[in-house]
Design a protein around this motif. Structure first.
Motif, PDB file in Angstrom:
ATOM      1  N   LYS A  57       0.851  -1.056   0.171  1.00  0.00           N
ATOM      2  CA  LYS A  57      -0.189   0.028   0.027  1.00  0.00           C
ATOM      3  C   LYS A  57       0.775   1.467   0.024  1.00  0.00           C
ATOM      4  N   ARG A  58       2.055   1.303   0.831  1.00  0.00           N
ATOM      5  CA  ARG A  58       2.908   2.476   0.968  1.00  0.00           C
ATOM      6  C   ARG A  58       3.492   2.748  -0.573  1.00  0.00           C
ATOM      7  N   ILE A  59       3.608   1.933  -1.366  1.00  0.00           N
ATOM      8  CA  ILE A  59       4.233   1.972  -2.814  1.00  0.00           C
ATOM      9  C   ILE A  59       3.171   1.972  -3.749  1.00  0.00           C
ATOM     10  N   GLY A  60       1.978   2.068  -3.428  1.00  0.00           N
ATOM     11  CA  GLY A  60       0.832   2.184  -4.213  1.00  0.00           C
ATOM     12  C   GLY A  60       0.249   0.875  -5.051  1.00  0.00           C
ATOM     13  N   PHE A  61       0.512  -0.145  -4.573  1.00  0.00           N
ATOM     14  CA  PHE A  61      -0.098  -1.370  -5.205  1.00  0.00           C
ATOM     15  C   PHE A  61      -1.445  -1.402  -4.690  1.00  0.00           C
ATOM     16  N   SER A  62      -2.276  -2.034  -5.505  1.00  0.00           N
ATOM     17  CA  SER A  62      -3.717  -2.276  -5.218  1.00  0.00           C
ATOM     18  C   SER A  62      -4.011  -3.413  -4.185  1.00  0.00           C
ATOM     19  N   LEU A  63      -4.837  -3.488  -3.643  1.00  0.00           N
ATOM     20  CA  LEU A  63      -5.131  -4.814  -2.700  1.00  0.00           C
ATOM     21  C   LEU A  63      -5.166  -6.173  -3.538  1.00  0.00           C
ATOM     22  N   ALA A  64      -5.603  -6.166  -4.845  1.00  0.00           N
ATOM     23  CA  ALA A  64      -5.568  -7.125  -5.656  1.00  0.00           C
ATOM     24  C   ALA A  64      -4.001  -7.665  -5.917  1.00  0.00           C
ATOM     25  N   GLU A  65      -3.077  -6.410  -6.215  1.00  0.00           N
ATOM     26  CA  GLU A  65      -1.857  -6.857  -6.330  1.00  0.00           C
ATOM     27  C   GLU A  65      -1.088  -7.352  -5.064  1.00  0.00           C
ATOM     28  N   CYS A  66      -1.445  -6.890  -4.130  1.00  0.00           N
ATOM     29  CA  CYS A  66      -1.112  -7.277  -2.657  1.00  0.00           C
ATOM     30  C   CYS A  66      -1.430  -8.793  -2.483  1.00  0.00           C
ATOM     31  N   LYS A  67      -2.463  -9.227  -2.835  1.00  0.00           N
ATOM     32  CA  LYS A  67      -3.191 -10.467  -2.445  1.00  0.00           C
ATOM     33  C   LYS A  67      -2.482 -11.320  -3.716  1.00  0.00           C
ATOM     34  N   THR A  68      -2.162 -10.935  -4.774  1.00  0.00           N
ATOM     35  CA  THR A  68      -1.303 -11.926  -5.687  1.00  0.00           C
ATOM     36  C   THR A  68       0.011 -12.189  -5.023  1.00  0.00           C
ATOM     37  N   LEU A  69       0.749 -10.993  -4.321  1.00  0.00           N
ATOM     38  CA  LEU A  69       2.055 -11.303  -3.886  1.00  0.00           C
ATOM     39  C   LEU A  69       1.796 -12.297  -2.589  1.00  0.00           C
ATOM     40  N   ILE A  70       0.765 -12.257  -1.830  1.00  0.00           N
ATOM     41  CA  ILE A  70       0.624 -13.019  -0.675  1.00  0.00           C
ATOM     42  C   ILE A  70       0.481 -14.437  -1.053  1.00  0.00           C
ATOM     43  N   GLU A  71      -0.273 -14.729  -2.202  1.00  0.00           N
ATOM     44  CA  GLU A  71      -0.588 -15.959  -2.658  1.00  0.00           C
ATOM     45  C   GLU A  71       0.657 -16.636  -3.243  1.00  0.00           C
ATOM     46  N   LEU A  72       1.615 -15.973  -3.660  1.00  0.00           N
ATOM     47  CA  LEU A  72       3.026 -16.384  -4.042  1.00  0.00           C
ATOM     48  C   LEU A  72       3.906 -16.756  -3.225  1.00  0.00           C
ATOM     49  N   TYR A  73       3.668 -16.388  -1.939  1.00  0.00           N
ATOM     50  CA  TYR A  73       4.617 -16.559  -0.592  1.00  0.00           C
ATOM     51  C   TYR A  73       4.856 -17.767  -0.559  1.00  0.00           C
ATOM     52  N   ASP A  74       6.150 -18.311  -0.847  1.00  0.00           N
ATOM     53  CA  ASP A  74       6.573 -19.663  -0.634  1.00  0.00           C
ATOM     54  C   ASP A  74       7.896 -19.737  -0.131  1.00  0.00           C
ATOM     55  N   PRO A  75       8.232 -19.659   1.116  1.00  0.00           N
ATOM     56  CA  PRO A  75       9.708 -19.363   1.538  1.00  0.00           C
ATOM     57  C   PRO A  75      10.239 -20.772   1.394  1.00  0.00           C
ATOM     58  N   LYS A  76       9.703 -22.048   1.187  1.00  0.00           N
ATOM     59  CA  LYS A  76      10.347 -23.282   0.997  1.00  0.00           C
ATOM     60  C   LYS A  76      11.148 -23.075  -0.228  1.00  0.00           C
ATOM     61  N   ALA A  77      10.598 -22.324  -1.234  1.00  0.00           N
ATOM     62  CA  ALA A  77      11.027 -22.020  -2.637  1.00  0.00           C
ATOM     63  C   ALA A  77      11.828 -20.813  -2.776  1.00  0.00           C
ATOM     64  N   GLY A  78      12.058 -20.248  -1.573  1.00  0.00           N
ATOM     65  CA  GLY A  78      12.911 -18.978  -1.596  1.00  0.00           C
ATOM     66  C   GLY A  78      12.133 -17.809  -2.155  1.00  0.00           C
ATOM     67  N   ASN A  79      10.930 -17.957  -2.392  1.00  0.00           N
ATOM     68  CA  ASN A  79      10.027 -16.911  -2.738  1.00  0.00           C
ATOM     69  C   ASN A  79      10.563 -16.330  -4.322  1.00  0.00           C
ATOM     70  N   GLN A  80      11.008 -17.119  -5.107  1.00  0.00           N
ATOM     71  CA  GLN A  80      11.540 -16.515  -6.363  1.00  0.00           C
ATOM     72  C   GLN A  80      10.536 -16.008  -7.026  1.00  0.00           C
ATOM     73  N   ASN A  81       9.580 -16.745  -7.300  1.00  0.00           N
ATOM     74  CA  ASN A  81       8.201 -16.270  -8.199  1.00  0.00           C
ATOM     75  C   ASN A  81       7.616 -15.052  -7.570  1.00  0.00           C
ATOM     76  N   GLN A  82       7.620 -14.967  -6.487  1.00  0.00           N
ATOM     77  CA  GLN A  82       6.875 -13.914  -5.497  1.00  0.00           C
ATOM     78  C   GLN A  82       7.930 -12.714  -6.065  1.00  0.00           C
ATOM     79  N   LEU A  83       9.083 -12.789  -5.706  1.00  0.00           N
ATOM     80  CA  LEU A  83       9.982 -11.599  -6.218  1.00  0.00           C
ATOM     81  C   LEU A  83      10.039 -11.277  -7.294  1.00  0.00           C
ATOM     82  N   ASN A  84      10.095 -12.181  -8.242  1.00  0.00           N
ATOM     83  CA  ASN A  84       9.863 -11.892  -9.630  1.00  0.00           C
ATOM     84  C   ASN A  84       8.837 -11.112 -10.250  1.00  0.00           C
TER      85      ASN A  84
END
Length: 136
Positions: A57-84
């Protein structure tokens, strides 16, 4: 070792937000605490999700964009997809902000022009009134 959990007030205090804000994100399906009667028990994953939402939110992402990032959270895989995906969103956000900046600069120029025309028209009107008063 017991898994760390958080109450709604723990998270609200730590992140300096209201409990209502946390409940809102829960209603949006972005957080999923375990219920123990009326009590909500948040996991470390919920805490990370909440931090992602607030940062997004601080950097201007929509709630839908934030939700996408949350759904991609996968610390076991190093969050590579989320970071990309986040890097792509950051690039898009920068482009959007650059366009907004250009739009604002253009609007400022148009405001300057309108202001100049108004001042010129007022000056002309005042000069006519003064000349008319002098002839009377």
């Amino acid at each position: 070792m017991a898994k760390q959990t958080y109450s709604i007030s723990d998270l609200a205090n730590e992140l300096d937000i209201t409990t209502r804000t946390i409940r809102f994100y829960e209603e949006q399906g972005m957080l999923s605490p375990v219920r123990r009667g009326q009590e909500r028990i948040y996991s470390p994953k919920d805490r990370v999700a909440l931090k992602l939402i607030l940062r997004g939110k601080r950097i201007g992402f929509s709630l839908a964009e934030c939700k996408t990032l949350i759904e991609l959270y996968d610390p076991k895989a190093g969050n590579q997809n989320q970071l990309n995906i986040m890097l792509q969103m950051i690039t898009e956000r920068r482009q959007h902000l650059a366009q907004q900046l250009l739009d604002i600069q253009q609007m400022q120029l148009e405001l300057d022009t309108a202001e100049e025309r108004c001042l010129t028209a007022l000056k002309t009107t005042l000069e006519r009134k003064t000349a008319k008063a002098e002839r009377s």
